[in-house]
Design an enzyme around this catalytic site. Structure first.
Site, PDB file in Angstrom:
ATOM      1  N   CYS A 370       0.838  -1.220   0.000  1.00 21.65           N
ATOM      2  CA  CYS A 370       0.000   0.000   0.000  1.00 21.65           C
ATOM      3  C   CYS A 370       0.863   1.257   0.000  1.00 21.65           C
ATOM      4  CB  CYS A 370      -0.977   0.024   1.181  1.00 21.65           C
ATOM      5  SG  CYS A 370      -2.160  -1.307   1.140  1.00 21.65           S
ATOM      6  N   CYS A 371       2.014   1.183  -0.625  1.00 21.04           N
ATOM      7  CA  CYS A 371       2.924   2.337  -0.717  1.00 21.04           C
ATOM      8  C   CYS A 371       3.387   2.460  -2.167  1.00 21.04           C
ATOM      9  CB  CYS A 371       4.138   2.141   0.190  1.00 21.04           C
ATOM     10  SG  CYS A 371       3.751   2.176   1.923  1.00 21.04           S
TER      11      CYS A 371
END
Lengths: 412, 71
Positions: A370-371
Site C-alpha cells: 500500500c505504498c
C-alpha cells in the site's frame, strides 16, 4: 518481564509456522482472547447506557481499556484518546475535522485550521495509502496546495527535507515505514516543523510504532497520532486509537453522530458529551475488541516495550547481516537496526519469493505494501512488483531468522 | 488497466495456459497486460488460489527464478 518462550506459549500460531508478517497483523495472545471471551460469556452488554450491574461492569472495563491503551501505548491521558477501528479511521477522523468546524449546541465553532488561499498540506512519498489519500482529498476539496517530501536514497525522512513555511498548515507523515522499516526521527522532524511554523499541525501515522517500541506522544510533540491495535500492540483486528492534543480535541468535529456521544438532544439541535474523547464513540462500539486492546496493551507492557524494541532490532540485524552476504539480493532502507527488513532477489518477482518462502512455512508479505508512490520512487514497482517484507515481533527467534536466511540462500 | 473479476481472470488464465503451456508469473502478467487487464488480486496470490482450487498447477523453479504455472 515475559520471556520469549512464555509469549510463544501464549501464541499457538508461533508453533505452527515462522510468522514474519507482523507489519500487517500480529497474532493475538491467549490472555487477550480470554478477556474477550469473558466479555461475551459473562457481561455481553452495551457500555455507558444500562444501569444493571453487568452493564456497569462493562462500562468499567471499557474505561479501563481506554486508560490502559492511552497510557501504556502512547503515554497520553484517556481524555485525549479516541478509540478507532484502525489507523485508517483515525486519519479519516482528523481529515474530516480539518474540513468541518465543530457544530455543538447549535453553534458552529471556530475551525481547527482556518484555511486560506495558498495554504498547503505536506506529506511524504513514503506514506501508506492510509496516510495519504484522505489528505489528497482534503486538499482537492479545499483547493489547497499539496506537496511531498522525498526521502534520502536510504529511505530516511530528515528534518531538513521538510519544506515548511507560513503557508504550511498541516503535515502528515509516518513514525516507522511499513515498506522499508525505517524508524524516523519523528521528534526532531516535528521540532523543526514547529520552529518554522508553530501553527502547523502534525499528524503522525503510528501504525508500526506502538507495541513495537515505547511511544511518548507528548515528548514527540505531535498534534495527532494514530495507530492500529492489530499490529504491534498484539490486539484484535478492528481496533485502534487516535491521540489528539487537548486543545484540539475540544474543537474537533466528530465524523460520526449518533447514540452515546451527547449530553442533550432537541428537535432544534444537540449538545455533545462534555468528555471530549467520548464524542467519538457514536453507536455501539467494538466493545469486546477494544477491551481486548486494553488487555493487549497490558500484555505488551508486561513484556516491556523497550525489550520488544531491542529484540526486534536484534533479529533484524541478524537478517540484515545475512542478506548482506548475498550477491543478488537488494535490501531497501538504511543499515540502521530495525525490526522490519525488505528485499528483492534479482530476476524474481517479489510475490514469487514470498510464495517460495511459504513452501518452507515462512510467512512473509510481498508487493507494494500500500505504498505505491514509494515503490515507484525506488524503481521497484514494475521491476519486482514491490518487495518482500520480513517483519518481526518479540516472539520471533534467532533460530527462525537463521531458517529464513537459509531459505533465501536456497533461492539463489 | 482494467481489473478483471475473479471469473474473468480465471477463464483468461486457464485459456492462456492451455494455449501456451507452462508460463512464469511475469509472463502470465504480460499476457494480461496485452489485453489491458490485470488479476483481481496480485497475480501470484490469484494464481496460487487457482492452484489451491486445483484449477491450475504450479511449482517453484529456482532455475527460472519464480513459479511456473500450467494446466
Amino acid at each position: 518481564m515475559k520471556t520469549v518462550e512464555e509469549v510463544r506459549n501464549d501464541i499457538p500460531l508461533t508453533k505452527k509456522c515462522i510468522y514474519a508478517d507482523n507489519g500487517a497483523t500480529t497474532p493475538v495472545p491467549v490472555p487477550v482472547i480470554n478477556v474477550m471471551n469473558e466479555y461475551f460469556l459473562e457481561y455481553c452488554t452495551n457500555v455507558e447506557r444500562g444501569t444493571y450491574s453487568i452493564a456497569r461492569y462493562a462500562s468499567e472495563k471499557w474505561n479501563e481499556a481506554r486508560r490502559n491503551t492511552s497510557k501504556i501505548l502512547l503515554n497520553c491521558e484517556p481524555e485525549e484518546f479516541i478509540f478507532t477501528k484502525n489507523l485508517t479511521e483515525a486519519a479519516n477522523m482528523v481529515a474530516y475535522a480539518l474540513e468541518h468546524p465543530l457544530l455543538n449546541d447549535g453553534k458552529e465553532q471556530k475551525p481547527i485550521v482556518e484555511w486560506g488561499k495558498g495554504d498547503r498540506i505536506v506529506s511524504t512519498i513514503m506514506e501508506h495509502h492510509s496516510n495519504f489519500m484522505m489528505w489528497l482529498r482534503l486538499a482537492k476539496h479545499l483547493n489547497l496546495g499539496f506537496s511531498f517530501v522525498k526521502p534520502t536514497n536510504d529511505c530516511s525522512l530528515l528534518p531538513e527535507l521538510f519544506d515548511i513555511d507560513e503557508s504550511t498548515k498541516f503535515v502528515a507523515f509516518q513514525h516507522v515505514s511499513n515498506a522499508v522499516g525505517t524508524i524516523h526521527s519523528v521528534r526532531e522532524i516535528i521540532k523543526t516543523i514547529k520552529e518554522k511554523n508553530p501553527d502547523c499541525l502534525v499528524f503522525v501515522d503510528g501504525s508500526q510504532g506502538p507495541g513495537h517500541m515505547p511511544v511518548d506522544v507528548k515528548k514527540m510533540g505531535c498534534d495527532f497520532y494514530g495507530f492500529s491495535g492489530h499490529k504491534g500492540p498484539l490486539g484484535p483486528q478492528g481496533t485502534g486509537g487516535l491521540y489528539v492534543k487537548k486543545e484540539l480535541i475540544e474543537k474537533m468535529e466528530p465524523m460520526l453522530l449518533g447514540g452515546g456521544i451527547i449530553s442533550d438532544v432537541s428537535v432544534n439541535g444537540y449538545r455533545l458529551a462534555d468528555t471530549y474523547s467520548k464524542r467519538f464513540d457514536a453507536g455501539t462500539p467494538n466493545i469486546p475488541g477494544l477491551i481486548g486492546l486494553g488487555k493487549a496493551a497490558e500484555y505488551v507492557n508486561e513484556i516491556g516495550l523497550g525489550n520488544i524494541e531491542k529484540r526486534e532490532k536484534k533479529l533484524g540485524r541478524i537478517l540484515l547481516d545475512g542478506l548482506s552476504k548475498m550477491k543478488d539480493v537488494e535490501v531497501y532502507g538504511s543499515d540502521d537496526d530495525r525490526g522490519t527488513i525488505t528485499f528483492n532477489i534479482k530476476g524474481w518477482r517479489s510475490h514469487d519469493i514470498s510464495l517460495a518462502l511459504d513452501e518452507k512455512n515462512i510467512l512473509t508479505r510481498a508487493g507494494h505494501h500500500c505504498c505505491i508512490p514509494l515503490m515507484k520512487f525506488l524503481g521497484i514497482h514494475e521491476k519486482y512488483g514491490g518487495n518482500v517484507r520480513v517483519s518481526f515481533h518479540y516472539y520471533n527467534t534467532e533460530e527462525e531468522v537463521k531458517k529464513i536466511i537459509d531459505a533465501i540462500w536456497e533461492l539463489l | 488497466m482494467k481489473t478483471l473479476s475473479d471469473e474473468e481472470a480465471e477463464k483468461f488464465i486457464v485459456n492462456i495456459l492451455r494455449e501456451k503451456g507452462k508460463m512464469k508469473t511475469g509472463d502470465v502478467e504480460k499476457e494480461m497486460e496485452k489485453l489491458g487487464a490485470k488479476c483481481p488480486d496480485d497475480s501470484v496470490r490469484f494464481l496460487s488460489m487457482l492452484r489451491m482450487k486445483n484449477k491450475i498447477k504450479g511449482k517453484l523453479s529456482v532455475e527460472e527464478k519464480g513459479w511456473m504455472w500450467w494446466i
